[in-house]
Design an enzyme around this catalytic site. Sequence first.
Site, PDB file in Angstrom:
ATOM      1  N   PRO A 150       4.335  -9.991  -9.193  1.00 30.80           N
ATOM      2  CA  PRO A 150       4.599 -11.427  -9.288  1.00 30.80           C
ATOM      3  C   PRO A 150       5.055 -11.954  -7.935  1.00 30.80           C
ATOM      4  CG  PRO A 150       6.251 -10.161 -10.513  1.00 30.80           C
ATOM      5  CD  PRO A 150       5.229  -9.185 -10.017  1.00 30.80           C
ATOM      6  N   SER A 187       4.786 -10.558  -0.492  1.00 31.59           N
ATOM      7  CA  SER A 187       4.208 -11.104   0.750  1.00 31.59           C
ATOM      8  C   SER A 187       3.807  -9.973   1.697  1.00 31.59           C
ATOM      9  CB  SER A 187       5.161 -12.090   1.429  1.00 31.59           C
ATOM     10  OG  SER A 187       6.283 -11.419   1.952  1.00 31.59           O
ATOM     11  N   ALA A 188       4.688  -8.962   1.828  1.00 31.92           N
ATOM     12  CA  ALA A 188       4.333  -7.840   2.711  1.00 31.92           C
ATOM     13  C   ALA A 188       3.165  -7.047   2.124  1.00 31.92           C
ATOM     14  CB  ALA A 188       5.538  -6.926   2.914  1.00 31.92           C
ATOM     15  N   ALA A 189       3.145  -6.890   0.787  1.00 33.74           N
ATOM     16  CA  ALA A 189       2.066  -6.106   0.161  1.00 33.74           C
ATOM     17  C   ALA A 189       0.718  -6.812   0.294  1.00 33.74           C
ATOM     18  CB  ALA A 189       2.395  -5.839  -1.309  1.00 33.74           C
ATOM     19  N   ASP A 237      10.703  -4.076   3.983  1.00 35.99           N
ATOM     20  CA  ASP A 237       9.615  -4.239   2.999  1.00 35.99           C
ATOM     21  C   ASP A 237       8.337  -3.556   3.497  1.00 35.99           C
ATOM     22  OD1 ASP A 237      11.560  -5.897   2.028  1.00 35.99           O
ATOM     23  OD2 ASP A 237      10.246  -7.605   1.636  1.00 35.99           O
ATOM     24  N   GLY A 276       8.440  -7.682  -2.875  1.00 37.72           N
ATOM     25  CA  GLY A 276       7.575  -7.308  -1.752  1.00 37.72           C
ATOM     26  C   GLY A 276       6.179  -7.880  -1.759  1.00 37.72           C
TER      27      GLY A 276
END
Length: 316
Positions: free
Chosen positions: A97, A105-107, A148, A103
Amino acid sequence: MDNKIGVGTGIGKIILIGEHAVVYGQPALAIPFPATKIKTTIRRKKGSITLNCFFHQGLLSNSPKKLVGLVSVIEQIVHSFNERLEDFSIDIESSIPPERGIGSSAAVAIATIRALYDYYNRPLTDDELFKWANVSEQIVHGNPSGIDMSIIIGETPLYYIKGKAFVPFTFKLDAYLIVADTGELGQTQAAVSSVRKLIESNPEEGKSLIKQLGVLTNRVKVSIEKKDVVKLGQSMTKAHSLLKKLGVSNSSLDRLVSVALDNEALGAKLTGGGRGGCIIALASTIQQADFICDKLLSNGAKNTWILDMELIRNGQ
Ligand code: MEV
């Protein structure tokens, strides 16, 4: 050539303890959260680049402001390959979500960078991946500690200090970690900047809270090594009260933390940037974890997950 394709993935992450303090050089402990995942697929498609993701379906060039970090990294990578910014589509599927402190945005950045390198058939080292993901995270978060990206790239639990060599921290604990989503968008950038303002306006209090969080992280590390889940839980709850004093909690997070503690969780706290997003809670048995999840769901949580802490390891 027409069915040329590139694929990349990235998992979620959970900060056990040390969020915010990690930005100021204190240690933090974080674990991978592979129950949530992002997959980016790049396909050859004639014409302008299109993006299909949670926040946008259409031309990449018309992406909303919140995707500016991702768009920038895509453009910079394609440019660095001396390729043209056209003739492909980007599809991002996600079970993380967005904007909940776990995480996403980093993922998203990491999955998309991996997909671009795969599409153009270029080798990608972890250092390059970190460097590119940081381009996006700097834009999204302003001053990321790097925790992250490190967890998502390495997919292994870490004892993390900004700027220091990664210390993998594998463990087995006879306990269950609950993650519960308030359903509210977290505000990492706003929370990080409000902590900075607190430290600037009231350095004594701000720095003391940050230091106390660092002490707690080291205490949690020892509790995990000694398999003392009761002390681990107590430190989590204490961390929540410090994060509250730092101004990064909100009423929904506080409510879910109270619900977990009222239903015999060993400890509970917000996780990640805060001001929305998720909490974590510790339970000693799976029955207790299921019970706490039911209570959280009937008291406002939008979703819950349970992680077996016996199985937290590389590639769980
Ligand atoms: C965000 O997941 C964690 C924070 O500590 C920010 C950071 O470390 O970059 C709030």
